[in-house]
Design a protein around this motif. Sequence first.
Motif, PDB file in Angstrom:
ATOM      1  N   PRO A  92       0.813  -1.219   0.000  1.00 25.35           N
ATOM      2  CA  PRO A  92       0.000   0.000   0.000  1.00 25.35           C
ATOM      3  C   PRO A  92       0.852   1.278   0.000  1.00 25.35           C
ATOM      4  CG  PRO A  92      -0.875  -1.578   1.566  1.00 25.35           C
ATOM      5  CD  PRO A  92       0.437  -2.130   1.104  1.00 25.35           C
ATOM      6  N   THR A  93       1.977   1.231   0.681  1.00 25.62           N
ATOM      7  CA  THR A  93       2.869   2.396   0.705  1.00 25.62           C
ATOM      8  C   THR A  93       3.428   2.680  -0.680  1.00 25.62           C
ATOM      9  OG1 THR A  93       3.478   1.935   3.009  1.00 25.62           O
ATOM     10  CG2 THR A  93       4.935   3.392   1.760  1.00 25.62           C
ATOM     11  N   ASP A  94       3.816   1.617  -1.392  1.00 25.13           N
ATOM     12  CA  ASP A  94       4.291   1.791  -2.772  1.00 25.13           C
ATOM     13  C   ASP A  94       3.213   2.458  -3.626  1.00 25.13           C
ATOM     14  OD1 ASP A  94       6.637   0.495  -2.094  1.00 25.13           O
ATOM     15  OD2 ASP A  94       5.976  -1.458  -2.847  1.00 25.13           O
ATOM     16  N   PHE A  95       1.989   2.010  -3.456  1.00 24.05           N
ATOM     17  CA  PHE A  95       0.853   2.548  -4.205  1.00 24.05           C
ATOM     18  C   PHE A  95       0.671   4.035  -3.920  1.00 24.05           C
ATOM     19  CE2 PHE A  95      -3.942   3.091  -4.045  1.00 24.05           C
ATOM     20  CZ  PHE A  95      -4.110   3.260  -5.408  1.00 24.05           C
ATOM     21  N   TYR A  96       0.688   4.382  -2.650  1.00 26.83           N
ATOM     22  CA  TYR A  96       0.483   5.777  -2.259  1.00 26.83           C
ATOM     23  C   TYR A  96       1.592   6.680  -2.800  1.00 26.83           C
ATOM     24  CZ  TYR A  96       0.018   9.878   0.766  1.00 26.83           C
ATOM     25  OH  TYR A  96      -0.116  11.159   1.240  1.00 26.83           O
ATOM     26  N   GLN A  97       2.834   6.240  -2.650  1.00 28.70           N
ATOM     27  CA  GLN A  97       3.952   7.050  -3.126  1.00 28.70           C
ATOM     28  C   GLN A  97       3.926   7.202  -4.644  1.00 28.70           C
ATOM     29  OE1 GLN A  97       5.859   8.837  -1.268  1.00 28.70           O
ATOM     30  NE2 GLN A  97       5.080   8.002   0.665  1.00 28.70           N
ATOM     31  N   LYS A  98       3.489   6.150  -5.344  1.00 24.16           N
ATOM     32  CA  LYS A  98       3.391   6.225  -6.806  1.00 24.16           C
ATOM     33  C   LYS A  98       2.320   7.235  -7.216  1.00 24.16           C
ATOM     34  CE  LYS A  98       5.181   4.075  -9.515  1.00 24.16           C
ATOM     35  NZ  LYS A  98       6.370   4.341 -10.389  1.00 24.16           N
ATOM     36  N   LEU A  99       1.178   7.220  -6.547  1.00 24.85           N
ATOM     37  CA  LEU A  99       0.120   8.180  -6.844  1.00 24.85           C
ATOM     38  C   LEU A  99       0.614   9.605  -6.646  1.00 24.85           C
ATOM     39  CD1 LEU A  99      -3.028   6.546  -5.136  1.00 24.85           C
ATOM     40  CD2 LEU A  99      -2.543   6.663  -7.590  1.00 24.85           C
ATOM     41  N   LYS A 100       1.290   9.850  -5.542  1.00 26.41           N
ATOM     42  CA  LYS A 100       1.764  11.203  -5.251  1.00 26.41           C
ATOM     43  C   LYS A 100       2.802  11.670  -6.263  1.00 26.41           C
ATOM     44  CE  LYS A 100       2.666  12.865  -1.306  1.00 26.41           C
ATOM     45  NZ  LYS A 100       3.310  13.142   0.005  1.00 26.41           N
ATOM     46  N   SER A 101       3.775  10.826  -6.565  1.00 29.51           N
ATOM     47  CA  SER A 101       4.844  11.240  -7.473  1.00 29.51           C
ATOM     48  C   SER A 101       4.320  11.458  -8.890  1.00 29.51           C
ATOM     49  CB  SER A 101       5.969  10.211  -7.469  1.00 29.51           C
ATOM     50  OG  SER A 101       5.520   8.953  -7.952  1.00 29.51           O
ATOM     51  N   GLU A 102       3.446  10.563  -9.340  1.00 30.84           N
ATOM     52  CA  GLU A 102       2.892  10.713 -10.683  1.00 30.84           C
ATOM     53  C   GLU A 102       2.014  11.951 -10.774  1.00 30.84           C
ATOM     54  OE1 GLU A 102       3.525   9.073 -13.393  1.00 30.84           O
ATOM     55  OE2 GLU A 102       4.730   7.435 -12.578  1.00 30.84           O
ATOM     56  N   ALA A 103       1.225  12.199  -9.735  1.00 33.72           N
ATOM     57  CA  ALA A 103       0.360  13.379  -9.741  1.00 33.72           C
ATOM     58  C   ALA A 103       1.178  14.664  -9.765  1.00 33.72           C
ATOM     59  CB  ALA A 103      -0.560  13.357  -8.523  1.00 33.72           C
ATOM     60  N   LYS A 104       2.195  14.707  -8.943  1.00 34.23           N
ATOM     61  CA  LYS A 104       3.000  15.928  -8.829  1.00 34.23           C
ATOM     62  C   LYS A 104       3.703  16.272 -10.133  1.00 34.23           C
ATOM     63  CE  LYS A 104       4.783  16.561  -4.877  1.00 34.23           C
ATOM     64  NZ  LYS A 104       5.596  16.504  -3.632  1.00 34.23           N
ATOM     65  N   ASN A 105       4.052  15.238 -10.921  1.00 32.24           N
ATOM     66  CA  ASN A 105       4.815  15.456 -12.148  1.00 32.24           C
ATOM     67  C   ASN A 105       3.955  15.464 -13.410  1.00 32.24           C
ATOM     68  OD1 ASN A 105       7.413  15.555 -10.855  1.00 32.24           O
ATOM     69  ND2 ASN A 105       7.279  13.341 -10.580  1.00 32.24           N
ATOM     70  N   ALA A 106       2.653  15.337 -13.267  1.00 33.19           N
ATOM     71  CA  ALA A 106       1.780  15.309 -14.445  1.00 33.19           C
ATOM     72  C   ALA A 106       1.797  16.657 -15.159  1.00 33.19           C
ATOM     73  CB  ALA A 106       0.361  14.943 -14.028  1.00 33.19           C
ATOM     74  N   GLN A 107       1.760  16.589 -16.492  1.00 38.65           N
ATOM     75  CA  GLN A 107       1.779  17.796 -17.311  1.00 38.65           C
ATOM     76  C   GLN A 107       0.482  18.011 -18.081  1.00 38.65           C
ATOM     77  OE1 GLN A 107       4.401  20.042 -17.526  1.00 38.65           O
ATOM     78  NE2 GLN A 107       5.298  18.877 -15.835  1.00 38.65           N
ATOM     79  N   LYS A 108      -0.190  16.896 -18.476  1.00 36.97           N
ATOM     80  CA  LYS A 108      -1.359  17.008 -19.354  1.00 36.97           C
ATOM     81  C   LYS A 108      -2.667  16.672 -18.655  1.00 36.97           C
ATOM     82  CE  LYS A 108       0.127  13.993 -22.235  1.00 36.97           C
ATOM     83  NZ  LYS A 108       0.188  13.060 -23.386  1.00 36.97           N
ATOM     84  N   ARG A 109      -2.665  15.576 -17.901  1.00 35.98           N
ATOM     85  CA  ARG A 109      -3.935  15.153 -17.313  1.00 35.98           C
ATOM     86  C   ARG A 109      -3.709  14.327 -16.056  1.00 35.98           C
ATOM     87  NH1 ARG A 109      -5.809  10.491 -21.712  1.00 35.98           N
ATOM     88  NH2 ARG A 109      -3.835   9.335 -21.696  1.00 35.98           N
ATOM     89  N   ILE A 110      -4.693  14.404 -15.184  1.00 38.06           N
ATOM     90  CA  ILE A 110      -4.767  13.565 -13.987  1.00 38.06           C
ATOM     91  C   ILE A 110      -6.196  13.051 -13.902  1.00 38.06           C
ATOM     92  CG2 ILE A 110      -4.647  13.491 -11.467  1.00 38.06           C
ATOM     93  CD1 ILE A 110      -2.586  15.747 -11.600  1.00 38.06           C
ATOM     94  N   VAL A 111      -6.350  11.751 -13.807  1.00 40.25           N
ATOM     95  CA  VAL A 111      -7.669  11.135 -13.699  1.00 40.25           C
ATOM     96  C   VAL A 111      -7.672  10.244 -12.469  1.00 40.25           C
ATOM     97  CG1 VAL A 111      -9.410   9.697 -14.816  1.00 40.25           C
ATOM     98  CG2 VAL A 111      -7.938  11.175 -16.208  1.00 40.25           C
ATOM     99  N   LEU A 112      -8.606  10.483 -11.569  1.00 36.96           N
ATOM    100  CA  LEU A 112      -8.736   9.679 -10.359  1.00 36.96           C
ATOM    101  C   LEU A 112     -10.165   9.158 -10.290  1.00 36.96           C
ATOM    102  CD1 LEU A 112      -7.003  12.109  -7.807  1.00 36.96           C
ATOM    103  CD2 LEU A 112      -5.927  10.235  -9.078  1.00 36.96           C
ATOM    104  N   ALA A 113     -10.326   7.839 -10.321  1.00 41.31           N
ATOM    105  CA  ALA A 113     -11.648   7.227 -10.199  1.00 41.31           C
ATOM    106  C   ALA A 113     -11.598   6.174  -9.103  1.00 41.31           C
ATOM    107  CB  ALA A 113     -12.080   6.596 -11.523  1.00 41.31           C
ATOM    108  N   ALA A 114     -12.416   6.348  -8.098  1.00 42.37           N
ATOM    109  CA  ALA A 114     -12.451   5.417  -6.968  1.00 42.37           C
ATOM    110  C   ALA A 114     -13.812   5.515  -6.302  1.00 42.37           C
ATOM    111  CB  ALA A 114     -11.336   5.724  -5.969  1.00 42.37           C
ATOM    112  N   LEU A 115     -14.053   4.630  -5.361  1.00 45.93           N
ATOM    113  CA  LEU A 115     -15.306   4.677  -4.613  1.00 45.93           C
ATOM    114  C   LEU A 115     -15.403   5.982  -3.827  1.00 45.93           C
ATOM    115  CD1 LEU A 115     -17.896   3.253  -3.532  1.00 45.93           C
ATOM    116  CD2 LEU A 115     -16.447   2.216  -1.763  1.00 45.93           C
TER     117      LEU A 115
END
Length: 595
Positions: A92-115
Amino acid sequence: MSCAYMQSPGLVWCSTTCTSSYPGSTICMFFVQDQVFPGVIYLTYLCVLTCCMNRPKNTEMGTKVGHEFSWLSRYAPEFCVKGENIEILETPTDFYQKLKSEAKNAQKRIVLAALYLGNGGLEEDLVGSVIDAAKKTDNNVKVDILLDYVRGSRGENNSKTMLKPLIDQYNGSDKLTISLYHTPKLRGLLKKYLPARWNEVIGVAHLKVFIFDDTFIISGANLSNDYFVNRQDRYMVFHDCGQLADYFHQLVNTVGMFSFQLVSDTNQKLTYNGDHHPFEGDENAFKKGAQESVMALIKRHLAQNALTNVKLFQEGIISKTKLGLSNFFQYSTSFLTSISNAALSLLGFDKSIVENYESSQISTHEMTQNFISQTTSDKQNTNCKFDTWVYPTIQMGLFGIRQDEVVTETLMKTFPKGSTVSFTTGYFNVTDKYCYEVVNNAANYNILLSSPEANGFFGSKGFSGYIPAVYIHLCKKFSKKVALYNRKEDISLWEYIRDGWTFHGKGMFCYLPGEKLPSMSLIGSPNFGLRSVSRDLEAQVVVVTKNPKLQQRLHDEQNYLMKHTRKITSETFQQPRYNVPRWVAFVTFFIKRYF
């Protein structure tokens, strides 16, 4: 093969009966003089599929069609990628850190879909990473968020309030869209009197999709503290897979079209702009509109796949069997516009797709390049040999869309004898159809599920605290069925038990006969239960690979999940922690469709 032709001025109808690749199937083609309507490539493809929807035989799964699961392209769009671009996360920690790093470095789009989005400090930091990306790009990064209306509105401090800083950052810009899906089944007295939490059993948006530019992440995890710390799930990251990311982005936007929109004001006001209100309007009209929107997306990508396959067939990259035709032809330079609405309707084909593709005197090369060009970033060039195939599947049983259910059931039917399948679900409430296929198929199964202590409802107050007992009862019933079918030697049950952790993983791994590494995996949001197939909005992907390193990574993931497990035996069921109160066993029959 036998052929029959009917000709009228300028139009030829060809009906071909195949006796080779698809015995007994009929292929129909329209010709205009010496030209063929390119859209009919797709219509023909659909005709073949319609005639071949019977259970695929294992003899069809040879190398001549690319890989052992090539029949999947009959049911779902196919995306070819490189196995080296797929990353598997463990914790779960890997997942969280990946979400944060990818979001912070996004240039074109961010899509988040969850419950839902949780309301703690970790979730606040995740939203902060999205805000950082917005600031870096002067609010030019497009942000699309899809959550469930009911779960996202639970309590005073909820998903909506957590997103207020992001709303303030964009200050009314159309670069930010926050959608909250509301099931049309929660209406009237149910909506008025069902309390919070219990109203969620009626149906929710359960998709777990995360996109950052051309990086696509699929999981079964939600965006809240437990899923970032100590609730084990599965997580797969697809790097540089723009077309696959586009597909799921379009899916999120499509669901957003019939969802509420969170607007930028201090009262967190919700607006609805669809044609039919989900709980105040006509329920059937809402469901019909939702079905048409989602099916249009699926059909559009199936059409693109068909035309892509034509190009790849021309270049000798795929076989005629893979294309779905046993004899092929030269392609046209113009579209036939006189296909009748009746014929299109008969095939379930959206005429708007044809109309959107029309252009005058477009060359064969230009026509196919329009579709191939979208995949060049994934494929590098069309002469490249790909080693991994991805098939997205969608389940929205409420709207009559059962793509994922059909694919999952067909997989279970067709696993070759001697295969070993690891089947994983956090909540063991597997449908009767799936149970039937498991005990009747010749494959060996290792079924991983939550122990009572690792169930997310363990220790909850009130009736919720008895939900683990519901799953125990269903597990015991399945175990009896395994014994009844004399499958105890090759179907094993395992419980995930880890101090301080809960288990939420779901999916499959398939090891083909004689292979030590898996070549196929399912991953996504469905729990394979009754509510997954009939009430919630779900999505997952089937990943098929010949890449040895990716196969090893999948194997390592499977071993990691099994690291904290114990085999469930008859002695396990005698332990006090597996006791099921009689009243729970009685009510399970009536409530299992909601869990």
